[in-house]
Design an enzyme around this catalytic site. Structure first.
Site, PDB file in Angstrom:
ATOM      1  N   ASN A 104       0.804  -1.226   0.000  1.00 38.26           N
ATOM      2  CA  ASN A 104       0.000   0.000   0.000  1.00 38.26           C
ATOM      3  C   ASN A 104       0.842   1.283   0.000  1.00 38.26           C
ATOM      4  OD1 ASN A 104      -2.428   1.793   0.882  1.00 38.26           O
ATOM      5  ND2 ASN A 104      -0.938   2.030   2.542  1.00 38.26           N
ATOM      6  N   THR A 120      -7.053  11.527   2.049  1.00 44.49           N
ATOM      7  CA  THR A 120      -5.824  11.293   2.821  1.00 44.49           C
ATOM      8  C   THR A 120      -4.847  12.447   2.573  1.00 44.49           C
ATOM      9  OG1 THR A 120      -4.665  10.184   1.031  1.00 44.49           O
ATOM     10  CG2 THR A 120      -6.043   8.779   2.438  1.00 44.49           C
ATOM     11  N   TYR A 173       4.068   9.283 -11.445  1.00 47.96           N
ATOM     12  CA  TYR A 173       3.114   8.502 -10.644  1.00 47.96           C
ATOM     13  C   TYR A 173       2.304   7.545 -11.539  1.00 47.96           C
ATOM     14  CZ  TYR A 173      -0.666   7.529  -7.304  1.00 47.96           C
ATOM     15  OH  TYR A 173      -1.582   6.906  -6.481  1.00 47.96           O
ATOM     16  N   LYS A 179       2.445   3.349 -11.351  1.00 45.17           N
ATOM     17  CA  LYS A 179       1.271   2.513 -11.034  1.00 45.17           C
ATOM     18  C   LYS A 179       0.914   1.600 -12.214  1.00 45.17           C
ATOM     19  CE  LYS A 179       0.350   3.933  -6.811  1.00 45.17           C
ATOM     20  NZ  LYS A 179       0.444   3.050  -5.647  1.00 45.17           N
TER      21      LYS A 179
END
Ligand code: NAP
Length: 244
Positions: free
Chosen positions: A80, A182, A147, A151
């Site tokens: 995670n 978050t 990013y 991923k």
């Protein structure tokens, strides 16, 4: 009955912290949790390890003895930990940040998964690896080249793992958690619009209450891990989940 085991990275805050809380409520789960920050929580079933996953030399050094040995009823591994990185268009990227991001988001999960398969491939227990991906693995976002690429690479790695490991019985998922409220989203909203043309859209997700809570996503991840027969295919998105 033998204990079950959860291995979780990025447990110190955000989605990982919510996943940790979810598993602390389960009976019989031993938990190995890895982040730079240890929370110091007082649970006998929890072992926290402080590790910077961008330090691949250190990771390699401890890898052989990282995973608990023994027979477990179920083994869940959730990669995670993640970092949005520096949000900048190509042409303004810094190689040092790129290296760090690829290490945290892609190479460390690969190192860990490789060691996980080696350690547990001959067990008969239910073993599931869930790599936390992103919708950005499939959808290009300006300013997120590092990013998105990290991923996408992790999603492809997960698909190859699933293809190779049908004989060992280990299941692999690449799971997009949706847009979750978050610190990562705080960071995304704090960027300069010249580097991130979608800034206003991400600000409006927050102001309109469209973000998922980390707890609600953690519940869905826990449901997936407990009911793998209901989730065919490596690529999953919590927004498609029907928990009924
Ligand atoms: N939030 C979203 O909208 C969203 C959307 C799609 C995908 N995701 C993915 O969901 C996962 C969780 O994200 P989040 O939103 O919960 O992010 P977050 O709140 O920023 O938390 C990130 C977690 O990763 C750990 N981490 C970061 N860098 C690390 C490093 N160098 N070494 C070890 N651990 C490190 C952090 O712990 P320490 O700082 O203590 O090390 C923290 O526990 C990530 O993989 C992210 O890419 C999030």
């Amino acid at each position: 009955m033998a204990n079950s085991l959860l291995i979780l990275t990025g447990h110190s805050q955000g989605l990982g912290r919510a996943i940790l809380d979810e598993y602390l409520q389960k009976e019989n789960f031993e938990i190995l949790a890895i982040s730079r920050t240890c929370l110091g929580l007082d649970f006998s079933q929890l072992k926290e390890i402080s590790l910077d996953l961008s330090d691949l030399d250190k990771l390699e050094e401890i890898l052989e003895n990282l995973f608990p040995k023994g027979d477990f009823k179920e083994i869940h591994f959730i990669n995670n930990a993640g970092w949005i990185g520096e949000i900048k268009p190509v042409g303004k990227l810094k190689p040092s940040n790129l290296k760090k991001l690829m290490s945290i988001n892609f190479l460390a999960p690969v190192y860990l998964t490789n060691a996980f398969v080696e350690a547990y491939q001959s067990q008969n227990s239910d073993r599931i690896v869930c790599n936390i991906s992103s919708g950005a693995a499939q959808k290009p976002v300006s300013g997120w080249s590092e990013y998105c690429s990290s991923k996408a690479a992790l999603a492809m790695f997960s698909m190859v793992c699933e293809k190779e490991n049908t004989h060992s019985g280990i299941r692999f998922y690449s799971l997009a958690p949706g847009i979750v409220d978050t610190a990562m989203q705080d960071q995304i909203r704090s960027v300069d619009e010249t580097d991130f043309p979608d800034l206003e859209r991400f600000k409006s997700y927050k102001s309109q209450g469209a973000l998922f809570s980390a707890n609600s996503v953690a519940q869905k991840i826990s449901f997936l891990m407990s009911n793998p027969t209901r989730f065919e295919g490596v690529i999953q998105d919590v927004r498609d989940f029907d928990l009924t």
